[in-house]
Write a protein that holds these residues in place. Structure first.
Motif, PDB file in Angstrom:
ATOM      1  N   LEU A 106       0.836  -1.183   0.000  1.00 17.44           N
ATOM      2  CA  LEU A 106       0.000   0.000   0.000  1.00 17.44           C
ATOM      3  C   LEU A 106       0.873   1.235   0.000  1.00 17.44           C
ATOM      4  CD1 LEU A 106      -0.507   0.482   3.578  1.00 17.44           C
ATOM      5  CD2 LEU A 106      -1.548  -1.609   2.864  1.00 17.44           C
ATOM      6  N   PRO A 107       0.308   2.379  -0.382  1.00 14.90           N
ATOM      7  CA  PRO A 107       1.127   3.588  -0.428  1.00 14.90           C
ATOM      8  C   PRO A 107       1.833   3.824   0.910  1.00 14.90           C
ATOM      9  CG  PRO A 107      -0.947   3.972  -1.528  1.00 14.90           C
ATOM     10  CD  PRO A 107      -1.046   2.614  -0.874  1.00 14.90           C
ATOM     11  N   GLY A 108       3.131   4.115   0.817  1.00 20.19           N
ATOM     12  CA  GLY A 108       3.951   4.319   2.001  1.00 20.19           C
ATOM     13  C   GLY A 108       4.752   3.096   2.407  1.00 20.19           C
ATOM     14  N   SER A 109       4.379   1.914   1.916  1.00 17.48           N
ATOM     15  CA  SER A 109       5.101   0.686   2.241  1.00 17.48           C
ATOM     16  C   SER A 109       6.497   0.713   1.624  1.00 17.48           C
ATOM     17  CB  SER A 109       4.374  -0.547   1.702  1.00 17.48           C
ATOM     18  OG  SER A 109       3.130  -0.707   2.305  1.00 17.48           O
ATOM     19  N   ILE A 110       7.473   0.154   2.360  1.00 21.90           N
ATOM     20  CA  ILE A 110       8.836   0.017   1.862  1.00 21.90           C
ATOM     21  C   ILE A 110       8.993  -1.410   1.350  1.00 21.90           C
ATOM     22  CG2 ILE A 110      11.290   0.104   2.434  1.00 21.90           C
ATOM     23  CD1 ILE A 110       9.888   2.808   2.694  1.00 21.90           C
ATOM     24  N   VAL A 111       9.480  -1.546   0.121  1.00 19.64           N
ATOM     25  CA  VAL A 111       9.688  -2.859  -0.483  1.00 19.64           C
ATOM     26  C   VAL A 111      11.129  -2.964  -0.974  1.00 19.64           C
ATOM     27  CG1 VAL A 111       7.274  -3.069  -1.179  1.00 19.64           C
ATOM     28  CG2 VAL A 111       8.919  -2.152  -2.788  1.00 19.64           C
ATOM     29  N   GLU A 112      11.603  -4.196  -1.098  1.00 20.03           N
ATOM     30  CA  GLU A 112      12.926  -4.464  -1.665  1.00 20.03           C
ATOM     31  C   GLU A 112      12.754  -5.395  -2.850  1.00 20.03           C
ATOM     32  OE1 GLU A 112      17.143  -6.615  -0.527  1.00 20.03           O
ATOM     33  OE2 GLU A 112      15.675  -6.255   1.047  1.00 20.03           O
ATOM     34  N   ILE A 113      13.359  -5.065  -3.971  1.00 23.46           N
ATOM     35  CA  ILE A 113      13.258  -5.899  -5.163  1.00 23.46           C
ATOM     36  C   ILE A 113      14.182  -7.104  -4.995  1.00 23.46           C
ATOM     37  CG2 ILE A 113      13.533  -6.019  -7.671  1.00 23.46           C
ATOM     38  CD1 ILE A 113      11.306  -4.121  -6.731  1.00 23.46           C
ATOM     39  N   VAL A 114      13.614  -8.298  -5.041  1.00 23.38           N
ATOM     40  CA  VAL A 114      14.395  -9.532  -4.933  1.00 23.38           C
ATOM     41  C   VAL A 114      14.871  -9.953  -6.318  1.00 23.38           C
ATOM     42  CG1 VAL A 114      14.318 -11.969  -4.273  1.00 23.38           C
ATOM     43  CG2 VAL A 114      13.160 -10.254  -2.856  1.00 23.38           C
ATOM     44  N   SER A 115      13.966  -9.971  -7.293  1.00 27.58           N
ATOM     45  CA  SER A 115      14.360 -10.280  -8.671  1.00 27.58           C
ATOM     46  C   SER A 115      13.441  -9.571  -9.648  1.00 27.58           C
ATOM     47  CB  SER A 115      14.352 -11.792  -8.929  1.00 27.58           C
ATOM     48  OG  SER A 115      13.051 -12.303  -8.881  1.00 27.58           O
ATOM     49  N   ASN A 116      14.038  -9.144 -10.743  1.00 24.35           N
ATOM     50  CA  ASN A 116      13.315  -8.480 -11.821  1.00 24.35           C
ATOM     51  C   ASN A 116      14.160  -8.677 -13.076  1.00 24.35           C
ATOM     52  OD1 ASN A 116      11.849  -6.917 -13.537  1.00 24.35           O
ATOM     53  ND2 ASN A 116      12.227  -4.994 -12.482  1.00 24.35           N
ATOM     54  N   TYR A 117      13.821  -9.697 -13.854  1.00 20.25           N
ATOM     55  CA  TYR A 117      14.632 -10.058 -15.010  1.00 20.25           C
ATOM     56  C   TYR A 117      14.132  -9.479 -16.325  1.00 20.25           C
ATOM     57  CZ  TYR A 117      16.697 -13.273 -11.709  1.00 20.25           C
ATOM     58  OH  TYR A 117      17.317 -13.808 -10.615  1.00 20.25           O
ATOM     59  N   GLY A 118      13.129  -8.601 -16.291  1.00 17.43           N
ATOM     60  CA  GLY A 118      12.627  -7.998 -17.510  1.00 17.43           C
ATOM     61  C   GLY A 118      11.529  -8.803 -18.177  1.00 17.43           C
ATOM     62  N   ALA A 119      11.275 -10.006 -17.675  1.00 11.48           N
ATOM     63  CA  ALA A 119      10.169 -10.849 -18.164  1.00 11.48           C
ATOM     64  C   ALA A 119       9.668 -11.651 -16.969  1.00 11.48           C
ATOM     65  CB  ALA A 119      10.652 -11.783 -19.257  1.00 11.48           C
ATOM     66  N   GLY A 120       8.412 -11.984 -16.982  1.00 12.08           N
ATOM     67  CA  GLY A 120       7.842 -12.713 -15.857  1.00 12.08           C
ATOM     68  C   GLY A 120       7.566 -11.784 -14.685  1.00 12.08           C
ATOM     69  N   PRO A 121       7.218 -12.346 -13.540  1.00 11.25           N
ATOM     70  CA  PRO A 121       6.833 -11.511 -12.401  1.00 11.25           C
ATOM     71  C   PRO A 121       8.020 -10.796 -11.755  1.00 11.25           C
ATOM     72  CG  PRO A 121       6.875 -13.806 -11.747  1.00 11.25           C
ATOM     73  CD  PRO A 121       7.107 -13.779 -13.241  1.00 11.25           C
ATOM     74  N   VAL A 122       7.689  -9.720 -11.047  1.00  6.52           N
ATOM     75  CA  VAL A 122       8.656  -9.005 -10.230  1.00  6.52           C
ATOM     76  C   VAL A 122       8.500  -9.573  -8.817  1.00  6.52           C
ATOM     77  CG1 VAL A 122       9.340  -6.762  -9.310  1.00  6.52           C
ATOM     78  CG2 VAL A 122       8.445  -6.934 -11.642  1.00  6.52           C
ATOM     79  N   VAL A 123       9.592 -10.090  -8.246  1.00  5.75           N
ATOM     80  CA  VAL A 123       9.545 -10.647  -6.902  1.00  5.75           C
ATOM     81  C   VAL A 123      10.094  -9.595  -5.949  1.00  5.75           C
ATOM     82  CG1 VAL A 123      10.311 -12.504  -5.382  1.00  5.75           C
ATOM     83  CG2 VAL A 123       9.864 -12.977  -7.804  1.00  5.75           C
ATOM     84  N   LEU A 124       9.331  -9.306  -4.903  1.00  6.36           N
ATOM     85  CA  LEU A 124       9.755  -8.302  -3.946  1.00  6.36           C
ATOM     86  C   LEU A 124       9.517  -8.766  -2.523  1.00  6.36           C
ATOM     87  CD1 LEU A 124       6.877  -6.486  -3.211  1.00  6.36           C
ATOM     88  CD2 LEU A 124       7.240  -6.152  -5.632  1.00  6.36           C
ATOM     89  N   ARG A 125      10.192  -8.117  -1.599  1.00  3.54           N
ATOM     90  CA  ARG A 125      10.060  -8.431  -0.176  1.00  3.54           C
ATOM     91  C   ARG A 125       9.350  -7.258   0.483  1.00  3.54           C
ATOM     92  NH1 ARG A 125      15.055  -9.525   0.747  1.00  3.54           N
ATOM     93  NH2 ARG A 125      14.808 -11.733   0.352  1.00  3.54           N
ATOM     94  N   VAL A 126       8.277  -7.567   1.198  1.00  3.85           N
ATOM     95  CA  VAL A 126       7.535  -6.555   1.939  1.00  3.85           C
ATOM     96  C   VAL A 126       7.175  -7.150   3.302  1.00  3.85           C
ATOM     97  CG1 VAL A 126       5.326  -7.206   0.865  1.00  3.85           C
ATOM     98  CG2 VAL A 126       5.570  -4.963   1.909  1.00  3.85           C
TER      99      VAL A 126
END
Length: 76
Positions: free
Chosen positions: A33-53
């Protein structure tokens, strides 16, 4: 400001806003939600974006990631 699908792995980001309707409620349930801090775990340009929240890893589809606006968190 950039969209979540453009973020590099390892980046710490703050969610600024989301552009959408029905799926926004589901993201709120996942802790995105707005204001949440997330960290990008993986983003390879295709497929899903994996993040840590809030200590959990979640995958967000690329189409939805294009509609989540974020900004880099400045380390102090």
């Amino acid at each position: 400001m950039l969209t979540l699908d453009k973020a590099r792995p390892g980046a710490r980001l703050r969610i600024v806003s989301m552009d959408g309707r029905g799926w926004v409620q589901r993201l709120y349930q996942m802790g995105l939600l707005p204001g949440s801090i997330v960290e990008i775990v993986s983003n390879y340009g295709a497929g899903p974006v994996v993040l840590r929240v809030m200590g959990a890893e979640v995958a967000v589809g690329r189409g939805i990631a294009r509609r989540i606006y974020v900004e880099e968190v400045k380390e102090s």
